[in-house]
Design a protein around this motif. Sequence first.
Motif, PDB file in Angstrom:
ATOM      1  N   GLU A 659       0.822  -1.207   0.000  1.00 20.88           N
ATOM      2  CA  GLU A 659       0.000   0.000   0.000  1.00 20.88           C
ATOM      3  C   GLU A 659       0.860   1.264   0.000  1.00 20.88           C
ATOM      4  OE1 GLU A 659      -3.270   0.122  -0.413  1.00 20.88           O
ATOM      5  OE2 GLU A 659      -3.140  -2.071  -0.644  1.00 20.88           O
ATOM      6  N   LEU A 660       1.958   1.241   0.778  1.00 19.85           N
ATOM      7  CA  LEU A 660       2.821   2.416   0.832  1.00 19.85           C
ATOM      8  C   LEU A 660       3.522   2.659  -0.500  1.00 19.85           C
ATOM      9  CD1 LEU A 660       4.438   1.994   4.388  1.00 19.85           C
ATOM     10  CD2 LEU A 660       2.824   3.776   3.653  1.00 19.85           C
ATOM     11  N   VAL A 661       3.944   1.607  -1.202  1.00 22.12           N
ATOM     12  CA  VAL A 661       4.593   1.779  -2.502  1.00 22.12           C
ATOM     13  C   VAL A 661       3.604   2.331  -3.521  1.00 22.12           C
ATOM     14  CG1 VAL A 661       5.711   0.564  -4.424  1.00 22.12           C
ATOM     15  CG2 VAL A 661       6.339   0.005  -2.070  1.00 22.12           C
ATOM     16  N   LYS A 662       2.347   1.897  -3.436  1.00 27.91           N
ATOM     17  CA  LYS A 662       1.317   2.408  -4.361  1.00 27.91           C
ATOM     18  C   LYS A 662       1.092   3.907  -4.152  1.00 27.91           C
ATOM     19  CE  LYS A 662      -1.430  -1.814  -5.066  1.00 27.91           C
ATOM     20  NZ  LYS A 662      -2.736  -2.459  -4.813  1.00 27.91           N
ATOM     21  N   LYS A 663       1.074   4.342  -2.872  1.00 27.03           N
ATOM     22  CA  LYS A 663       0.751   5.725  -2.558  1.00 27.03           C
ATOM     23  C   LYS A 663       1.968   6.641  -2.574  1.00 27.03           C
ATOM     24  CE  LYS A 663      -3.073   4.284   0.462  1.00 27.03           C
ATOM     25  NZ  LYS A 663      -3.581   4.289   1.855  1.00 27.03           N
ATOM     26  N   GLY A 664       3.126   6.109  -2.185  1.00 28.02           N
ATOM     27  CA  GLY A 664       4.300   6.942  -2.004  1.00 28.02           C
ATOM     28  C   GLY A 664       5.164   7.029  -3.247  1.00 28.02           C
ATOM     29  N   ASN A 665       6.261   7.789  -3.093  1.00 27.75           N
ATOM     30  CA  ASN A 665       7.217   7.968  -4.195  1.00 27.75           C
ATOM     31  C   ASN A 665       8.607   7.619  -3.661  1.00 27.75           C
ATOM     32  OD1 ASN A 665       8.366   8.633  -6.633  1.00 27.75           O
ATOM     33  ND2 ASN A 665       8.490  10.829  -6.145  1.00 27.75           N
ATOM     34  N   PHE A 666       8.857   6.318  -3.500  1.00 28.45           N
ATOM     35  CA  PHE A 666      10.108   5.843  -2.921  1.00 28.45           C
ATOM     36  C   PHE A 666      11.154   5.586  -4.003  1.00 28.45           C
ATOM     37  CE2 PHE A 666       6.775   4.476   0.063  1.00 28.45           C
ATOM     38  CZ  PHE A 666       7.236   5.072   1.230  1.00 28.45           C
ATOM     39  N   ASP A 667      12.419   5.848  -3.645  1.00 29.17           N
ATOM     40  CA  ASP A 667      13.525   5.575  -4.569  1.00 29.17           C
ATOM     41  C   ASP A 667      14.074   4.154  -4.407  1.00 29.17           C
ATOM     42  OD1 ASP A 667      13.969   8.309  -5.783  1.00 29.17           O
ATOM     43  OD2 ASP A 667      14.125   8.763  -3.634  1.00 29.17           O
ATOM     44  N   LEU A 668      13.788   3.525  -3.262  1.00 28.90           N
ATOM     45  CA  LEU A 668      14.356   2.193  -2.987  1.00 28.90           C
ATOM     46  C   LEU A 668      13.520   1.524  -1.901  1.00 28.90           C
ATOM     47  CD1 LEU A 668      16.890   0.251  -3.461  1.00 28.90           C
ATOM     48  CD2 LEU A 668      17.869   1.338  -1.437  1.00 28.90           C
ATOM     49  N   VAL A 669      13.411   0.170  -1.999  1.00 27.01           N
ATOM     50  CA  VAL A 669      12.710  -0.616  -0.973  1.00 27.01           C
ATOM     51  C   VAL A 669      13.674  -1.638  -0.413  1.00 27.01           C
ATOM     52  CG1 VAL A 669      10.821  -2.208  -0.469  1.00 27.01           C
ATOM     53  CG2 VAL A 669      10.474  -0.331  -2.105  1.00 27.01           C
ATOM     54  N   LEU A 670      13.813  -1.637   0.937  1.00 31.23           N
ATOM     55  CA  LEU A 670      14.583  -2.687   1.627  1.00 31.23           C
ATOM     56  C   LEU A 670      13.583  -3.668   2.210  1.00 31.23           C
ATOM     57  CD1 LEU A 670      17.276  -0.558   3.488  1.00 31.23           C
ATOM     58  CD2 LEU A 670      17.537  -1.827   1.368  1.00 31.23           C
ATOM     59  N   MET A 671      13.523  -4.894   1.654  1.00 33.96           N
ATOM     60  CA  MET A 671      12.454  -5.848   1.957  1.00 33.96           C
ATOM     61  C   MET A 671      13.011  -7.063   2.710  1.00 33.96           C
ATOM     62  SD  MET A 671       9.133  -6.539   1.365  1.00 33.96           S
ATOM     63  CE  MET A 671       8.667  -5.646  -0.131  1.00 33.96           C
ATOM     64  N   ASP A 672      12.536  -7.253   3.955  1.00 37.41           N
ATOM     65  CA  ASP A 672      12.893  -8.475   4.692  1.00 37.41           C
ATOM     66  C   ASP A 672      12.225  -9.665   4.011  1.00 37.41           C
ATOM     67  OD1 ASP A 672      13.935 -10.126   6.644  1.00 37.41           O
ATOM     68  OD2 ASP A 672      12.225  -9.848   7.986  1.00 37.41           O
ATOM     69  N   VAL A 673      12.959 -10.770   3.848  1.00 32.94           N
ATOM     70  CA  VAL A 673      12.430 -11.931   3.115  1.00 32.94           C
ATOM     71  C   VAL A 673      11.442 -12.711   3.957  1.00 32.94           C
ATOM     72  CG1 VAL A 673      13.043 -14.127   2.054  1.00 32.94           C
ATOM     73  CG2 VAL A 673      14.444 -12.118   1.617  1.00 32.94           C
ATOM     74  N   ASN A 674      11.802 -13.004   5.207  1.00 34.88           N
ATOM     75  CA  ASN A 674      10.956 -13.845   6.052  1.00 34.88           C
ATOM     76  C   ASN A 674      10.103 -12.984   6.984  1.00 34.88           C
ATOM     77  OD1 ASN A 674      11.858 -16.610   5.358  1.00 34.88           O
ATOM     78  ND2 ASN A 674      13.823 -15.833   6.069  1.00 34.88           N
ATOM     79  N   MET A 675       8.794 -12.901   6.655  1.00 37.64           N
ATOM     80  CA  MET A 675       7.839 -12.160   7.486  1.00 37.64           C
ATOM     81  C   MET A 675       6.562 -12.976   7.600  1.00 37.64           C
ATOM     82  SD  MET A 675       8.240  -8.180   6.259  1.00 37.64           S
ATOM     83  CE  MET A 675       7.781  -8.531   4.558  1.00 37.64           C
ATOM     84  N   PRO A 676       5.866 -12.864   8.734  1.00 37.92           N
ATOM     85  CA  PRO A 676       4.594 -13.586   8.889  1.00 37.92           C
ATOM     86  C   PRO A 676       3.509 -12.987   7.998  1.00 37.92           C
ATOM     87  CG  PRO A 676       4.981 -12.145  10.773  1.00 37.92           C
ATOM     88  CD  PRO A 676       6.222 -12.096   9.936  1.00 37.92           C
ATOM     89  N   GLY A 677       2.513 -13.803   7.687  1.00 35.71           N
ATOM     90  CA  GLY A 677       1.410 -13.334   6.856  1.00 35.71           C
ATOM     91  C   GLY A 677       1.760 -13.358   5.387  1.00 35.71           C
ATOM     92  N   MET A 678       2.476 -12.369   4.926  1.00 31.51           N
ATOM     93  CA  MET A 678       2.954 -12.305   3.548  1.00 31.51           C
ATOM     94  C   MET A 678       4.468 -12.152   3.579  1.00 31.51           C
ATOM     95  SD  MET A 678       2.141  -9.523   0.516  1.00 31.51           S
ATOM     96  CE  MET A 678       0.536 -10.183   0.086  1.00 31.51           C
ATOM     97  N   THR A 679       5.186 -13.057   2.916  1.00 33.01           N
ATOM     98  CA  THR A 679       6.647 -12.989   2.908  1.00 33.01           C
ATOM     99  C   THR A 679       7.132 -11.866   2.016  1.00 33.01           C
ATOM    100  OG1 THR A 679       6.899 -14.477   1.018  1.00 33.01           O
ATOM    101  CG2 THR A 679       6.724 -15.502   3.199  1.00 33.01           C
ATOM    102  N   GLY A 680       8.399 -11.516   2.157  1.00 36.84           N
ATOM    103  CA  GLY A 680       8.981 -10.480   1.317  1.00 36.84           C
ATOM    104  C   GLY A 680       8.973 -10.853  -0.152  1.00 36.84           C
ATOM    105  N   LEU A 681       9.113 -12.154  -0.445  1.00 36.58           N
ATOM    106  CA  LEU A 681       9.079 -12.615  -1.835  1.00 36.58           C
ATOM    107  C   LEU A 681       7.709 -12.362  -2.442  1.00 36.58           C
ATOM    108  CD1 LEU A 681      10.956 -16.016  -1.374  1.00 36.58           C
ATOM    109  CD2 LEU A 681      11.902 -13.898  -2.267  1.00 36.58           C
ATOM    110  N   GLU A 682       6.650 -12.698  -1.694  1.00 37.19           N
ATOM    111  CA  GLU A 682       5.283 -12.501  -2.193  1.00 37.19           C
ATOM    112  C   GLU A 682       4.979 -11.013  -2.354  1.00 37.19           C
ATOM    113  OE1 GLU A 682       3.382 -16.490  -0.072  1.00 37.19           O
ATOM    114  OE2 GLU A 682       3.264 -14.534   0.918  1.00 37.19           O
TER     115      GLU A 682
END
Length: 746
Positions: A659-682
């Motif tokens: 949701e934040l990427v859709k609304k915001g104007n980011f130059d880079l995303v640092l994404m943790d791979v292993n997260m509960p609910g939805m993983t970083g890969l998904e």
Amino acid sequence: MLKNISVFFLVFFLCWSVSFAQTPHSSKNDSLKDIMSEINAHIEKYNYELAIDDSHYLLNKAKASNDYYYVSKAYNGLGHVYYDQKDSARARKNYSLGLEYAQKVENDTLLMDSYNNLGNIYSEIPETTNKGIDYYNKVINIANKLKAPAELIIPKTNIGWTYLDNGKYEKAYPYLNESLQLIDSLSQREDFDSDRNSYLFSQIYMLHGKYFTHTKEYDTASYFFNKSISLAIKDSLILPAVEAYKAYSEMLEEKGDFEAAYNAQLKYNEYNSKVFESEKLKQMEIANARFNINKYRKDLDVAEREQRYQDDIIEKSKEKVAVMVISSLILVFILIFLYKINRDRRSLILELKNKNKQYKEAKVEAENLSRLKTRFFSTVSHEIRTPLYGVIGLTSLLLEEKSLGKHKSDLKSLKFSADYLLALINDVLQMNKMESNEVILESVSFNIRDQINSILNSFEFTRVQNKNELHLDFDENIPGFLIGDSIRLSQILMNLVGNAMKFTERGNIFFTVKQIESNNDQSKLYFEIRDDGPGIPESKKKVIFEEFSQLDNSNYNYQGTGLGLPIVKRLLKLFNSEIKLESREGEGSAFSFTILFDVDTAKTENIELEENSVLNENSDQKSILIVDDNRINQVVTRRILEKKDFICEVAGNGFEAIELVKKGNFDLVLMDVNMPGMTGLEASQEIRKFNIEIPILALTAVEVEEIREEIHSAGMTGIIIKPYDVQQFYQIVYKNLSIQKMPEEA
């Protein structure tokens, strides 16, 4: 008709055999070799009366045919009988006669047996020990003449053992060491039967343990005693187990480890009771044999006269029945041979099927266990590295706070401990991957000078703590960029430099990198890490390359797991290289190796300058989205980025990040791979559906090789391993921001 003829021949042969049943052998045509085999079988079963009977029969028959070889063998057989009965005088007499006939035959193998037998007799008597050793040396001279190293093992071991029993330890060790080297070298041959030689291996290890007990090198002694005991237990060698446990217990008691000595003594008593039962049975057999032999000697002359008479009768009747008997024997032999071949064939086929089934089941089970172990280590790695990221990151940030100057020493110690724990985890994981054959070298371009400087900087705390001086000798002719596996090279160098650092105090470490061969496409480099620390004893040079082994040292601040050098050895094997060690106790150590690299001719310093200029020109503030479910990791990553004036926003899960990427104007995303609910890969896959340009860097504590393909398939731009080096972290972030910016400027 054939069946009736066969029955007639068999009945006739049995009747003929019964008529001469009182003789020890039924035919003068009996093979001398077969008679000798029967003598050996009788000796093994303590049937000494039959052994003496057959030996005299063999003597008469061999002398009649002037076969001095078997005359010598018969006398040696009689010697063995009397030796087992502790009748040294008669044993020595028969062994001497055996040697006399062996010299007439001039058979080297026979001579070696005779000399060894006499050596055993004389070496056990204190007054004639030197004479016994002289006989062993004669065996060695013949073996050297024949160039038969396998024949050297027993006489050298016997000489070493004799010297040990007489307290001459310094004379004993060269012979024991040569025996071990010989059997080690022979064990590498394909035709070497390790099971048959386990007894000898176990005894040689035990003798080494006794020697190093005398020299008070208790660690080395324990190493050899444990190897001796392991072999003895594995192959059910009761007597070697008794001797090894007894000597081991005495060594532990001398060392002062009374609890371990007591446990070893219990094992000695357990195995000794088995020997006692076996020895008691043997003594009963010997006593019975002696009684029968005394009676036998009285009747021997009469029996020999009767034997000569019967031999005359057999000689006269032999010509009449020879054809019939031979025909019967041939027929029976053929039938038995065919039957045995068919039976053995069916048995072998069935056994082979069962073995194949067992091997397949064992293979499947081993593969399952290997997968489970790998999965376990991977999970443990992630669970430990994740909190370590917070510890190392927060410590690094606190070190930069000027207000905490009085705690700087404590913070450095904290960071060093965390880095040390991370290194231990990496060592265990590296060994696990190499055992599973999962390590494959990569080919990437890297600047070797920068890499070496980074390695040396990482040991600055240890260097200062141990008050060492570090000297780098880097060959300026080495190309700026090489192609190879820089990660594995770093692991090798980190382990070797770390080893030199932790075992040296108030000394010097010399790091040398030289180019020894080169052309336009390749460069062969020589690496050497030398120190002037305590050095390595000769007895430990083999042990240190085994897993979980480590030398005793006075620097208790840094003990380690003992995995560093085994990892170095295995990694260098992947590079088609090997580690070389030069060391003298008290003078220091030097580890060296060579590796052939490809030269990256397409990459130049100008390209690197251009990339740096792009980063410098792009000085406006950048906005970065941090996606991580761990609050401590969020704080650490955010504070590291804000120190470089990045604008940061945090998302606690994959749904919020989308949701934040859709609304915001980011130059880079640092994404943790292993997260509960939805993983970083998904989450990355979902973001790529509406934004294919924004760089997404994976943050993970899992080994890169395990998830590299999944990360790239999810549309992620790069990977950052947690816990990471801060400077390396900045480089990756700047690189991806510049890659994003360059197309816009074009």
